[in-house]
Design an enzyme around this catalytic site. Structure first.
Site, mmCIF file in Angstrom:
data_model
loop_
_atom_site.group_PDB
_atom_site.id
_atom_site.type_symbol
_atom_site.label_atom_id
_atom_site.label_comp_id
_atom_site.label_asym_id
_atom_site.label_seq_id
_atom_site.Cartn_x
_atom_site.Cartn_y
_atom_site.Cartn_z
ATOM 1 N N LYS A 34 127.018 59.134 70.185
ATOM 2 C CA LYS A 34 127.124 59.620 68.800
ATOM 3 C C LYS A 34 126.378 58.663 67.864
ATOM 4 O O LYS A 34 126.057 57.532 68.262
ATOM 5 C CB LYS A 34 128.603 59.704 68.416
ATOM 6 C CG LYS A 34 129.308 58.344 68.381
ATOM 7 C CD LYS A 34 130.813 58.491 68.237
ATOM 8 C CE LYS A 34 131.487 57.139 68.158
ATOM 9 N NZ LYS A 34 132.964 57.250 68.258
ATOM 10 N N ARG A 129 145.418 60.088 64.116
ATOM 11 C CA ARG A 129 144.264 60.534 63.333
ATOM 12 C C ARG A 129 143.959 61.979 63.705
ATOM 13 O O ARG A 129 143.924 62.844 62.852
ATOM 14 C CB ARG A 129 143.065 59.607 63.608
ATOM 15 C CG ARG A 129 141.863 59.832 62.731
ATOM 16 C CD ARG A 129 140.758 58.839 63.012
ATOM 17 N NE ARG A 129 140.271 58.923 64.402
ATOM 18 C CZ ARG A 129 139.312 58.160 64.909
ATOM 19 N NH1 ARG A 129 138.725 57.221 64.155
ATOM 20 N NH2 ARG A 129 138.922 58.297 66.154
ATOM 21 N N TYR A 254 117.851 36.272 43.843
ATOM 22 C CA TYR A 254 118.668 36.907 42.798
ATOM 23 C C TYR A 254 119.976 36.155 42.579
ATOM 24 O O TYR A 254 120.649 35.770 43.530
ATOM 25 C CB TYR A 254 119.015 38.344 43.194
ATOM 26 C CG TYR A 254 117.854 39.297 43.114
ATOM 27 C CD1 TYR A 254 117.199 39.545 41.905
ATOM 28 C CD2 TYR A 254 117.417 39.968 44.254
ATOM 29 C CE1 TYR A 254 116.136 40.438 41.837
ATOM 30 C CE2 TYR A 254 116.358 40.863 44.194
ATOM 31 C CZ TYR A 254 115.720 41.086 42.987
ATOM 32 O OH TYR A 254 114.671 41.965 42.924
ATOM 33 N N MET A 302 116.390 43.733 48.817
ATOM 34 C CA MET A 302 116.118 45.020 49.469
ATOM 35 C C MET A 302 115.104 44.881 50.603
ATOM 36 O O MET A 302 115.253 45.478 51.667
ATOM 37 C CB MET A 302 115.623 46.046 48.449
ATOM 38 C CG MET A 302 115.489 47.442 49.045
ATOM 39 S SD MET A 302 114.816 48.634 47.895
ATOM 40 C CE MET A 302 116.171 48.830 46.747
HETATM 41 C C1 LIG Z 1 133.414 56.493 69.419
HETATM 42 C C2 LIG Z 1 134.419 56.922 70.405
HETATM 43 C C3 LIG Z 1 134.512 56.304 71.656
HETATM 44 C C4 LIG Z 1 133.714 55.081 72.030
HETATM 45 O O1 LIG Z 1 134.351 53.949 71.485
HETATM 46 P P1 LIG Z 1 133.789 52.475 71.759
HETATM 47 O O2 LIG Z 1 134.780 51.573 71.129
HETATM 48 O O3 LIG Z 1 132.461 52.409 71.060
HETATM 49 O O4 LIG Z 1 133.659 52.328 73.219
HETATM 50 C C5 LIG Z 1 135.408 56.832 72.576
HETATM 51 N N1 LIG Z 1 136.182 57.901 72.259
HETATM 52 C C6 LIG Z 1 136.134 58.497 71.053
HETATM 53 C C7 LIG Z 1 137.026 59.647 70.775
HETATM 54 C C8 LIG Z 1 135.266 58.023 70.082
HETATM 55 O O5 LIG Z 1 135.240 58.617 68.886
#
Ligand SMILES: *Cc1c(COP(=O)(O)O)cnc(C)c1O
Length: 377
Positions: A34, A129, A254, A302
């Site tokens: 992801k 969640r 800055y 930046m």
């Molecule tokens: C992002 C995610 C993972 C991976 O988690 P890591 O800590 O990066 O290994 C696993 N399961 C779900 C549901 C996630 O959203």
């Protein structure tokens, strides 16, 4: 000349995958890609991980892009589909989906699918969640199965809230609850994230879900990936664009937040929050240049970062600078900044050029320097 550049080592990704598979006792490992593979490029990562059992993403658009590019392994939508139409699209692309609430169940009941679908029921074991409650579980299983739209038995997933904390008592409770609620069902089960793989061996079940550790980064803020024999997949680099003689008591940048205690050389590097390097990185945050570490001095702007090269600096305009990766553990940078490495890698902007290394291309080999592993500086 290329300045800001993220060098992604694809063979490190493969090695990390294999190591995690070994640590998970040979069970299936879902490579979590992801967020554009945590900023490493999802398509390049998926193509490099030919051995991956399965992939997971968060949004259907991410999965469709992988399918269009020819990725054929199973792909799981971690939060499922957010409307009935997406569920129909998911079935068309042979995506696997989560169901975590009544609305998603209703969508499945109403959907007309062009192919059977693999469904993972998400159980809330303590994160609070997403997920159905334990007392609702068997009712959901029954109703999902009754749709007759499934490719196999309902799978089960849940997610840890504190698995990176070795002292948290909640993790064992989540494992016990997951086990007791799902063991009587035949479908596949997945609970562990990276921290689960590394620290909680009873959480591995049929599939684990490896995110951050796949990229060579520790899920635990007091350790580095290297301490777990993982290889950092990303090295963030840029170049010096100025080396300036700087007098004692002169400020830099800055807000004049930093003043030189003695005569020195200031290095100006082409990297800034416009590239995704955090603006709140404080003075003292290390960068690596010509085999040594030097501290950030003054505010990150930046497009530029200023560092104190020291009074005897020999560094030249054009010299390469590393921010994290082979020589500087990203976990250390995250500690200085007060964030987690996840945020650092995912926030890089598209101005950062990406270059991919593979062991099939030996010219690109990077020689790591001895690595500092103590995070409590
Ligand atoms: C992002 C995610 C993972 C991976 O988690 P890591 O800590 O990066 O290994 C696993 N399961 C779900 C549901 C996630 O959203």
């Amino acid at each position: 000349m290329i300045t800001a550049e993220a060098v992604i080592n694809l063979s490190a990704l493969r090695d990390n995958y294999d190591l995690l598979k070994h640590k998970a006792g040979g069970k299936g490992v879902i490579a979590v890609i992801k967020g554009d593979a945590y900023g490493h490029n999802a398509l390049k990562t998926a193509k490099a991980l030919k051995q991956a059992d399965m992939f997971a993403v968060s949004r259907i658009e991410e999965a469709i892009e992988l399918r269009h590019a020819g990725i054929e392994q199973p792909i799981l939508l971690l939060e499922g589909c957010f409307c009935q139409k997406d569920l129909e699209i998911a079935a068309h692309h042979h995506l696997q989906t989560a169901i975590h609430c009544q609305e998603q169940l209703t969508d499945l009941q109403n959907a007309s699918l062009s192919a059977p679908l693999s469904v993972w029921l998400k159980l809330d074991t303590g994160m609070h969640r997403l997920g159905v409650q334990p007392y609702e579980l068997s009712d959901y299983v029954e109703q999902i199965t009754a749709t007759g739209k499934l490719a196999g038995p309902v799978g089960f997933m849940s997610h840890f809230s504190c698995a990176d904390d070795l002292n948290a008592s909640s993790t064992q409770k989540q494992i016990d609850l997951f086990l007791s609620q799902t063991s009587s069902f035949p479908g596949p089960k997945t609970l562990a994230n990276s921290a689960g793989i590394l620290f909680w061996s009873t959480s591995h079940f049929d599939f684990t879900r490896a995110g951050i550790a796949l990229y060579g980064i520790s899920p635990n803020e007091n350790e580095t990936g290297r301490q777990h024999h993982l290889r950092p997949a990303m090295t963030l680099k840029s170049r010096l664009i100025a080396v300036r003689h700087h007098k004692a008591k002169q400020p830099v940048g800055y807000g004049e937040t930093w003043t030189a205690p003695k005569d020195t050389y200031i290095g100006v590097i082409a990297m800034g929050y416009g590239d995704g390097y955090p603006r709140n990185a404080p003075e003292g945050t290390p960068v690596s240049i010509n085999g040594r570490e030097v501290p950030i001095a003054g505010r990150v702007s930046m497009d530029m970062i200023t560092v104190d090269l020291g009074p005897s600096a020999q560094d030249k305009v054009g010299d390469s600078v590393e921010f994290w990766g082979e020589n500087i553990a990203i976990e250390r940078v995250a500690k200085h900044v007060g964030t987690i490495p996840y945020e650092l890698v995912i926030k890089l902007t598209k101005r950062v050029h990406k270059r991919y290394l593979d062991h099939t291309n030996p010219v690109d080999h990077i020689n790591p320097l001895p690595h500092q592993t103590d995070l409590n500086e």
